[in-house]
Design an enzyme around this catalytic site. Structure first.
Site, PDB file in Angstrom:
ATOM      1  N   HIS A   1     -31.238  -9.417 -54.531  1.00  0.00           N
ATOM      2  CA  HIS A   1     -31.584  -8.255 -53.185  1.00  0.00           C
ATOM      3  C   HIS A   1     -30.061  -8.127 -52.422  1.00  0.00           C
ATOM      4  O   HIS A   1     -30.160  -7.447 -51.511  1.00  0.00           O
ATOM      5  CB  HIS A   1     -32.639  -8.898 -52.372  1.00  0.00           C
ATOM      6  CG  HIS A   1     -33.807  -8.728 -52.744  1.00  0.00           C
ATOM      7  ND1 HIS A   1     -34.610  -7.505 -52.843  1.00  0.00           N
ATOM      8  CD2 HIS A   1     -34.403  -9.605 -53.604  1.00  0.00           C
ATOM      9  CE1 HIS A   1     -35.965  -8.004 -53.312  1.00  0.00           C
ATOM     10  NE2 HIS A   1     -35.833  -9.223 -53.768  1.00  0.00           N
TER      11      HIS A   1
ATOM     12  N   LYS B   1     -39.147   5.064 -45.868  1.00  0.00           N
ATOM     13  CA  LYS B   1     -40.137   5.256 -44.830  1.00  0.00           C
ATOM     14  C   LYS B   1     -39.960   6.537 -44.231  1.00  0.00           C
ATOM     15  O   LYS B   1     -40.969   7.136 -43.701  1.00  0.00           O
ATOM     16  CB  LYS B   1     -40.368   4.271 -43.894  1.00  0.00           C
ATOM     17  CG  LYS B   1     -40.816   2.795 -44.697  1.00  0.00           C
ATOM     18  CD  LYS B   1     -40.311   1.587 -44.092  1.00  0.00           C
ATOM     19  CE  LYS B   1     -40.603   0.370 -45.011  1.00  0.00           C
ATOM     20  NZ  LYS B   1     -39.752  -0.862 -44.649  1.00  0.00           N
TER      21      LYS B   1
ATOM     22  N   THR C   1     -35.031   0.154 -47.806  1.00  0.00           N
ATOM     23  CA  THR C   1     -36.343   0.695 -47.590  1.00  0.00           C
ATOM     24  C   THR C   1     -36.810   1.505 -46.637  1.00  0.00           C
ATOM     25  O   THR C   1     -37.826   2.261 -46.579  1.00  0.00           O
ATOM     26  CB  THR C   1     -37.432  -0.303 -48.081  1.00  0.00           C
ATOM     27  OG1 THR C   1     -36.989  -1.439 -46.963  1.00  0.00           O
ATOM     28  CG2 THR C   1     -37.392  -0.939 -49.413  1.00  0.00           C
TER      29      THR C   1
ATOM     30  N   LYS D   1     -32.474  -1.068 -38.227  1.00  0.00           N
ATOM     31  CA  LYS D   1     -32.287  -2.060 -39.175  1.00  0.00           C
ATOM     32  C   LYS D   1     -31.583  -3.453 -38.912  1.00  0.00           C
ATOM     33  O   LYS D   1     -30.913  -3.350 -37.612  1.00  0.00           O
ATOM     34  CB  LYS D   1     -31.589  -1.582 -40.770  1.00  0.00           C
ATOM     35  CG  LYS D   1     -30.121  -0.589 -40.218  1.00  0.00           C
ATOM     36  CD  LYS D   1     -29.701  -0.217 -41.358  1.00  0.00           C
ATOM     37  CE  LYS D   1     -30.307   1.277 -41.555  1.00  0.00           C
ATOM     38  NZ  LYS D   1     -30.792   1.524 -42.946  1.00  0.00           N
ATOM     39  N   ARG D   2     -31.548  -4.442 -39.568  1.00  0.00           N
ATOM     40  CA  ARG D   2     -30.656  -5.530 -39.083  1.00  0.00           C
ATOM     41  C   ARG D   2     -29.298  -5.135 -38.889  1.00  0.00           C
ATOM     42  O   ARG D   2     -28.895  -4.019 -39.343  1.00  0.00           O
ATOM     43  CB  ARG D   2     -30.567  -6.619 -40.225  1.00  0.00           C
ATOM     44  CG  ARG D   2     -31.722  -7.551 -40.499  1.00  0.00           C
ATOM     45  CD  ARG D   2     -31.408  -8.746 -41.461  1.00  0.00           C
ATOM     46  NE  ARG D   2     -31.457  -7.813 -42.854  1.00  0.00           N
ATOM     47  CZ  ARG D   2     -30.550  -8.222 -43.725  1.00  0.00           C
ATOM     48  NH1 ARG D   2     -29.616  -9.138 -43.650  1.00  0.00           N
ATOM     49  NH2 ARG D   2     -30.572  -7.413 -44.924  1.00  0.00           N
TER      50      ARG D   2
ATOM     51  N   LYS E   1     -23.592  -2.362 -42.810  1.00  0.00           N
ATOM     52  CA  LYS E   1     -24.674  -1.258 -42.580  1.00  0.00           C
ATOM     53  C   LYS E   1     -24.016  -0.086 -41.563  1.00  0.00           C
ATOM     54  O   LYS E   1     -24.622   0.872 -41.272  1.00  0.00           O
ATOM     55  CB  LYS E   1     -25.941  -1.747 -41.658  1.00  0.00           C
ATOM     56  CG  LYS E   1     -26.897  -2.625 -42.915  1.00  0.00           C
ATOM     57  CD  LYS E   1     -28.086  -3.171 -42.302  1.00  0.00           C
ATOM     58  CE  LYS E   1     -28.771  -4.169 -43.451  1.00  0.00           C
ATOM     59  NZ  LYS E   1     -29.863  -3.473 -44.234  1.00  0.00           N
TER      60      LYS E   1
HETATM   61  C1  OAK Z   1     -31.637 -11.310 -47.495  1.00  0.00           C
HETATM   62  C2  OAK Z   1     -31.488 -12.631 -47.800  1.00  0.00           C
HETATM   63  C3  OAK Z   1     -30.690 -12.670 -48.965  1.00  0.00           C
HETATM   64  C4  OAK Z   1     -30.357 -11.975 -49.805  1.00  0.00           C
HETATM   65  C5  OAK Z   1     -30.962 -10.491 -49.442  1.00  0.00           C
HETATM   66  C6  OAK Z   1     -31.488 -10.392 -48.347  1.00  0.00           C
HETATM   67  C7  OAK Z   1     -32.089  -9.003 -47.766  1.00  0.00           C
HETATM   68  O1  OAK Z   1     -32.822  -8.729 -46.928  1.00  0.00           O
HETATM   69  N1  OAK Z   1     -31.629  -7.952 -48.686  1.00  0.00           N
HETATM   70  C8  OAK Z   1     -32.270  -6.790 -48.465  1.00  0.00           C
HETATM   71  O2  OAK Z   1     -33.344  -6.578 -49.614  1.00  0.00           O
HETATM   72  C9  OAK Z   1     -33.897  -5.413 -49.473  1.00  0.00           C
HETATM   73  C10 OAK Z   1     -35.068  -5.401 -50.324  1.00  0.00           C
HETATM   74  O3  OAK Z   1     -34.791  -5.401 -51.495  1.00  0.00           O
HETATM   75  C11 OAK Z   1     -33.064  -4.222 -49.615  1.00  0.00           C
HETATM   76  O4  OAK Z   1     -33.878  -2.821 -49.535  1.00  0.00           O
HETATM   77  C12 OAK Z   1     -32.030  -4.272 -48.915  1.00  0.00           C
HETATM   78  O5  OAK Z   1     -31.065  -3.150 -49.343  1.00  0.00           O
HETATM   79  C13 OAK Z   1     -31.338  -5.556 -49.043  1.00  0.00           C
HETATM   80  O6  OAK Z   1     -29.967  -5.817 -47.972  1.00  0.00           O
END
Ligand code: OAK
Length: 838
Positions: free
Chosen positions: A403, A687, A683, A571-572, A577
């Site tokens: 991710h 939305k 995501t 978002k975070r 970002k």
């Molecule tokens: C959190 C902790 C470790 C690695 C990745 C994440 C994370 O939240 N990644 C996010 O995952 C979402 C779902 O796939 C993506 O839409 C975001 O772009 C990504 O930052």
């Protein structure tokens, strides 16, 4: 869902003195209070319905009212007239839960009867949000409960907002997991989630009123009874830490005995996940840790144990927990989950060699990677399989989704720590390394492929382990999956071949992110008879903007003009970002308007900018200043009488799923402006589009595929492309051009912040310097294009009828981004599981 009371969104339910004042009586169980005239005082003035409900409890009253009233009396132990909105929420939730339990049992019985292959979704985060509204929608009971509650004197909306969000995670990855559970149940797929039952959710964010800094407070979401979970005190497993691992015999890849150390109990809590329009109801099993009675007290270090339990109970961001506690948390959860799966599999009485034919395990990023090693341990040491048989089962069972491509998020665990905490697992990892030496190639390649990174100390690369131990690996958007192959794991792609690496573009559940948060738009879409969709679409958007305006007024005491363009970035908070780019753009716009004549200002598109998001407190200091800058810029521009009619700005504290449900339907434009190649998918972009908001964004993550679906003329793209970014960074380091030369507009903005008009007394300099020097996220390269794209947004927005058409087209073209599609991709191409019809 017309008059949505937003006043308590994201707020804890009323407790304490204020709540008591709202009761007709305190909790003595007495009959209603009597007023001066000797009349009984009933809540909501609805004495008749309560009395009728009480009298007819065994007769022909509507089933729902009967069940709500019964729960008030028997579960809450209260006299029915003696509840407030929160009590009504609890009783309604328990009553809805009764329905869920019936369906849940029927589903699980059917799974047992049919013994299908099952998939398990292992995720350290599940951002579920509120459940009551979702359960009512999925069960098709919204109207019935609304009528029932209203007959008892309660408004459905007042009741729904009493629920506290279940915020067991940080962001995208956790919310995705929640959407996937919803879709799995809806698609009647035998999928269970496994996670941790944190005592505290993600921290509550408070913004200090004097200087705008973020403060973090614990989120004790379980302080009130949680109606959505069933404690399974009979489902427990012992999980071992520390101790010694003794190999048997000579063979390095053979069996071993792991003994001693500490044992902790994992206790299961089940959360029912209803599908939409089906009885199918899946399970999310969350583990809580409990001390084990009667274990070796001598080796039990009470202080450390307490700390471990406490830490494993917090859904805080990674870095807050000490490394050891985080590793403990991951092992505790994966070991309990695997023991549970193994027990279920054993009940089938199939040979262990068929494990992978009945089980698929999805690793949601690297956090659950230890599950690979734990399954090896079980198969080698408990089941006494040979290494090759065990490895074959493991590599046919696991699937790994990455991710993020950010190097700092790729988990590594120090070898000495692993040896100390999980000695048997470290042996197995070394054994995998030995076997893996079969990989051909030169030394450099071997070291890149290795599970162990050389250094002091040596580290275990969890992502490499996840790749090696999984049948398939995927990214979460086309571009991201390409980067996973090209940048993260090129040597593995060469070794295993491309077919091991795939893509599943993320999706979102249209239940929560359209039907629930935007019922008017949802109704408009299904109303095939509606002739004037443009007018209707415009009305719906305006109502949603008014709802947000009301929320802001109640939260912050400020009036917001719902006729202005609403521009949202939620978002975070993270450097990649680029919330910083957005706030610098806002300052740029402010300075332009400030320098205009009153006549010129009249031509400006009015705009309200919203930010929300939490910043992990362990993030680098300069970036934490971004929230402060946003809050202080807001203070200045919102009180500037020359300009505030044309531009205002809000930072809404304590971002949550529930807050997103108000902000997203109200947005005209939203910002997804990560440096190209850094956002895996995103995501929230999906939305917003589903709710008829347009995007301004970089050519990154899922923005690209959204534009492919809705048409590039409906997305405002800007900025350098992924392949340019590395070159630009190289230039910054070796041939830097001063920002004054490269981007005078941005230099002016930076100087304005330095000048102190937004206060801070030089406090922002570290943040500004990350842009002036270094500029890893290429703000100086993208700023001009960003401003131009916002000008194009203004131009397009000026033609409101055309804008609404774009908005409607965008909503209509979002089918691809349903999590129903995404979960079918996983089910068919990865897990090989099928729907079970009830
Ligand atoms: C959190 C902790 C470790 C690695 C990745 C994440 C994370 O939240 N990644 C996010 O995952 C979402 C779902 O796939 C993506 O839409 C975001 O772009 C990504 O930052």
């Amino acid at each position: 869902m017309s008059s949505f009371d937003v006043s308590s969104i994201g707020k804890p339910p009323l407790i304490g003195p204020r709540a008591k004042r709202r009761h007709v009586r305190s909790l003595t169980g007495d009959f209603p209070e009597v007023d001066e005239k000797g009349q009984e005082k009933w809540p909501r003035g609805d004495e008749k319905s309560w009395k009728a409900a009480l009298r007819d409890i065994h007769a022909e009253v509507p089933e729902i009212t009967k069940s709500v009233v019964t729960h008030v009396q028997t579960s809450l132990g209260r006299a029915p007239y003696n509840i407030d909105d929160f009590g009504a929420y609890q009783a309604a939730a328990l009553s809805v839960r009764d329905n869920l339990i019936v369906n849940w049992n029927a589903t699980q019985v059917e799974y047992t009867r049919k013994s299908p292959k099952r998939a398990y979704y292992l995720s350290l985060e599940f951002l579920m949000g509120r459940t009551l509204s979702n359960a009512l929608l999925n069960l098709g009971l919204l109207d019935n409960y609304s009528s029932s509650l209203s007959s008892l004197g309660f408004g459905l909306e007042d009741v729904l907002v009493q629920e506290r969000d279940a915020a067991l995670g940080n962001g995208g990855l956790g919310r995705l997991a929640a959407c996937y559970l919803d879709s799995s149940a809806t698609q009647e797929l035998p999928v269970w989630g496994y996670g941790l039952r944190y005592k505290y959710g993600i921290f509550q964010q408070l913004i200090k009123s004097d200087d705008g800094t973020q403060l973090e407070a614990p989120d004790p979401w379980l302080d009130h009874q949680n109606p959505w979970e069933l404690p399974r005190l009979d489902v427990t497993y012992e999980v071992r830490f520390y101790g010694h691992a003794q190999r048997w015999g000579e063979e390095s890849t053979g069996r071993a005995t792991w003994s001693g150390g500490q044992e902790v109990l994992a206790v299961a809590y089940d959360v029912m996940i209803p599908g939409y329009g089906t009885k199918s109801t899946n399970n999310l099993r969350l583990w809580e840790s409990k001390p084990k009675r009667g274990f070796d007290l001598q080796s039990f270090n009470a202080g450390n144990y307490e700390r471990a339990v406490e830490a494993s109970n917090s859904a805080a961001c990674n870095h807050i927990l000490g490394k050891e506690l985080r590793l403990k948390q991951q092992y505790f959860w994966t070991a309990a989950s695997l023991a549970d799966m193994m027990r279920r599999f054993k009940n089938l009485e199939k040979p262990i060699s068929e494990f992978a034919e009945y089980n698929a395990i999805q690793l949601n990023d690297t956090h659950p990677t230890l599950a690979i090693v734990e399954l090896m341990r079980i198969l080698l040491d408990d089941e006494e399989l040979s290494w090759d048989s065990a490895w074959s089962i493991v590599t046919n069972t696991f699937f790994f989704t990455n991710h993020t491509v950010l190097p700092e998020a790729l988990e590594k665990w120090s070898v000495p720590l692993m040896e100390h905490l999980l000695p048997r697992h470290m042996q197995i990892i070394f054994d995998i390394v030995t076997v893996e030496k079969k990989f051909p190639g030169d030394r450099d390649r071997l070291s890149r492929l290795s599970l162990i990174e050389e250094g002091f100390p040596k580290q275990v690369r969890m992502a490499n382990l996840a790749v090696v131990g999984s049948k398939k690996v995927n990214g979460v958007a086309e571009l991201h999956s390409d980067l996973v192959k090209k940048n993260l794991f090129p040597d593995f792609v060469e070794f295993y071949g491309k077919s091991k690496f795939g893509n599943v573009t993320n999706g979102i559940t249209p239940r929560r992110w359209l039907d629930q948060c935007n019922p008017a738009l949802s109704a408009l879409i299904t109303d095939t008879l509606k002739l004037d969709r443009v007018t209707a679409g415009r009305t719906v958007k305006h109502q949603n903007k008014e709802r947000l305006a009301l929320f802001v007024e109640r939260q912050l005491g400020v009036k917001v003009d719902a006729n202005a363009m609403f521009d949202v970035q939620i978002k975070r908070l993270h450097e990649y970002k680029r919330q910083t780019l957005n706030i610098l753009g806002v300052i740029h716009r402010y300075l332009l308007i400030k320098n205009m004549t009153p006549e010129e200002r009249e031509k400006v598109v009015k705009k309200v900018v919203f930010f929300a998001g939490k910043a992990c407190p362990c993030m680098c200091v300069p970036f934490l200043l971004t929230i402060r800058l946003i809050v202080n810029v807001a203070r200045v521009i919102n009180s500037d009488l020359d300009t505030n009619k044309y531009l205002s700005l809000f930072f809404l504290p304590d971002y949550s799923v529930s807050l997103a449900e108000i902000l997203i339907p109200a947005s005209d434009i939203s910002q997804h402006i990560s440096t190209a190649g850094t956002e895996a998918s995103g995501t929230s972009n999906m939305k917003f589009c589903l709710n008829g908001g347009l995007l301004v964004g970089t050519v990154d993550g899922a923005n690209i595929e959204i534009a492919e679906e809705v048409g590039e003329d409906n997305v405002f793209f800007f900025g350098h492309l992924t392949p340019d970014v590395e070159d630009l960074r190289y230039q910054h380091t070796y041939h830097p051009i001063p920002v004054e030369q490269k981007c005078p507009a941005l230099a002016h903005v930076l100087d304005t912040v330095s000048s102190g008009i937004f206060g801070g007394d030089g406090v922002y300099e570290p943040l500004l310097n990350t842009v002036r020097q270094g500029d890893f996220y290429i703000l100086t390269d993208d700023f001009d294009a960003y401003i131009r794209s916002l000008e194009m947004v203004d131009e397009a927005y000026a033609d409101r009828a055309e804008w609404i058409k774009k908005s409607i087209r965008t909503t209509a073209k979002m089918g691809k981004f349903s999590s129903d599609r995404a979960i079918q991709d996983y089910a068919q191409e990865y897990w090989n599981i099928e729907s079970i019809k009830l």
